[in-house]
Write an enzyme that holds these catalytic residues in place. Structure first.
Site, mmCIF file in Angstrom:
data_model
loop_
_atom_site.group_PDB
_atom_site.id
_atom_site.type_symbol
_atom_site.label_atom_id
_atom_site.label_comp_id
_atom_site.label_asym_id
_atom_site.label_seq_id
_atom_site.Cartn_x
_atom_site.Cartn_y
_atom_site.Cartn_z
ATOM 1 N N GLY A 1 32.264 -6.709 -3.416
ATOM 2 C CA GLY A 1 31.491 -5.480 -3.622
ATOM 3 C C GLY A 1 31.038 -5.215 -5.043
ATOM 4 C CB SER A 2 30.587 -7.221 -8.134
ATOM 5 O OG SER A 2 29.639 -8.215 -7.842
ATOM 6 C CG ASN A 3 25.333 -7.588 -6.047
ATOM 7 O OD1 ASN A 3 24.423 -7.518 -6.875
ATOM 8 N ND2 ASN A 3 25.922 -8.737 -5.722
ATOM 9 C CG MET B 1 30.016 -12.454 4.065
ATOM 10 S SD MET B 1 28.775 -13.107 2.935
ATOM 11 C CE MET B 1 29.116 -14.847 3.105
ATOM 12 N NE ARG B 2 28.093 -8.686 12.192
ATOM 13 C CZ ARG B 2 28.539 -9.223 13.316
ATOM 14 N NH1 ARG B 2 29.676 -9.877 13.326
ATOM 15 N NH2 ARG B 2 27.868 -9.098 14.447
ATOM 16 C CG LEU B 3 22.278 -14.340 10.852
ATOM 17 C CD1 LEU B 3 21.971 -15.358 11.944
ATOM 18 C CD2 LEU B 3 21.107 -14.258 9.879
ATOM 19 C CB ILE B 4 20.443 -7.826 10.490
ATOM 20 C CG1 ILE B 4 21.344 -7.623 9.263
ATOM 21 C CG2 ILE B 4 19.989 -6.503 11.076
ATOM 22 C CD1 ILE B 4 22.499 -6.713 9.465
ATOM 23 C CG ASN C 1 20.785 -10.284 1.856
ATOM 24 O OD1 ASN C 1 21.884 -9.823 1.566
ATOM 25 N ND2 ASN C 1 20.586 -11.586 2.026
ATOM 26 C CG HIS D 1 20.484 -15.915 -0.881
ATOM 27 N ND1 HIS D 1 21.529 -16.140 0.005
ATOM 28 C CD2 HIS D 1 20.077 -17.128 -1.307
ATOM 29 C CE1 HIS D 1 21.739 -17.444 0.098
ATOM 30 N NE2 HIS D 1 20.865 -18.070 -0.690
HETATM 31 C C1 GRF Z 1 26.608 -12.181 -4.084
HETATM 32 O O1 GRF Z 1 26.548 -13.431 -4.709
HETATM 33 C C2 GRF Z 1 25.384 -11.960 -3.213
HETATM 34 O O2 GRF Z 1 24.231 -12.537 -3.752
HETATM 35 C C3 GRF Z 1 25.757 -12.639 -1.928
HETATM 36 O O3 GRF Z 1 27.126 -12.365 -1.764
HETATM 37 C C4 GRF Z 1 27.718 -12.130 -3.036
HETATM 38 C C5 GRF Z 1 28.365 -10.788 -2.978
HETATM 39 O O4 GRF Z 1 29.081 -10.473 -4.147
HETATM 40 N N1 GRF Z 1 24.945 -12.173 -0.843
HETATM 41 P P1 GRF Z 1 29.629 -9.002 -4.351
HETATM 42 O O5 GRF Z 1 30.475 -8.696 -3.100
HETATM 43 O O6 GRF Z 1 28.461 -8.074 -4.456
HETATM 44 O O7 GRF Z 1 30.471 -9.045 -5.584
#
Ligand code: GRF
Length: 197
Positions: free
Chosen positions: A12-14, A89-92, A106, A108
């Site tokens: 969850g850092s993003n 980590m799932r497709l929508i 999203n 990536h």
């Molecule tokens: C990130 O690298 C993002 O690009 C990918 O999953 C990772 C999630 O990292 N989809 P965080 O949970 O946001 O730290």
């Protein structure tokens, strides 16, 4: 005030960065709900500590269409304007996509369309590219295939490991996601044939 729904499965850092930028006003929105399909995700714990509304909705053993209908119901109930997948980590599927058309983003960790799917940083290293990066895109039914909103490039260093490269990309992810959310909320992103007009 626009309302964001965050979907995550892990660290969850993003999400943390988005939350910080909502608080400071850098993103003109508030987080309406944080949902995780993994009950013990660290991101969910962080959201609770920040006093944000959270929902743990385990996906294990739940059929996908059914799961997406439940997600849509929760997001509607919280009056979400824009959904941000942040390590979800799932497709929508159509049950959610049709309820929130062009309203799901999203992030990536590669320059799409290169290296979609899992372990994008490892894929980039193994392929031997010299430049990789990160992408924010709208979500469609494919795996990391939706229209691209924004990208940032990151150089691959000769002595990079998966960890060091991922760390450098992550710094850029945190900057890129906020920029992209701001642009989408401001209505600066509209598409025809995938191209931003
Ligand atoms: C990130 O690298 C993002 O690009 C990918 O999953 C990772 C999630 O990292 N989809 P965080 O949970 O946001 O730290």
């Amino acid at each position: 005030m626009k309302r964001l729904g965050i979907l995550l499965s892990g660290r969850g850092s993003n999400f943390e960065k988005i939350a910080e930028n909502c608080r400071s006003g850098a993103i003109p929105a508030e987080i309406a709900v944080v949902i995780s399909n993994v009950p013990d995700a660290k991101g969910l714990e962080t959201a609770r500590a920040l006093g944000l509304p959270t929902v743990s909705l385990p996906s294990k053993g739940v059929e996908r269409a059914d799961y997406d209908r439940r997600l849509a119901a929760i997001l509607l109930e919280h009056r979400v304007d824009l959904i941000c997948l942040a390590g979800f980590m799932r497709l929508i599927g159509p049950e959610l996509l049709t309820v929130f058309p062009q309203q799901i983003l999203n992030i990536h960790p590669s320059l799409l369309p290169a290296f979609p799917g899992l372990n994008a940083q490892r894929q980039a290293l193994e392929y031997g590219v010299k430049v990789t990066g990160c992408t924010v895109h709208f979500v469609d039914k494919g795996l990391d295939t939706g229209p691209i909103v924004a990208q940032k490039a990151v150089f691959v260093h000769e002595n990079d490991t998966e960890r060091t490269l991922s760390e450098r990309i992550l710094v850029q992810e945190h900057l890129l996601y906020t920029e992209a959310i701001r642009d989408v909320l401001a209505g600066r992103v509209t598409y025809k044939n995938r191209r931003n007009l």
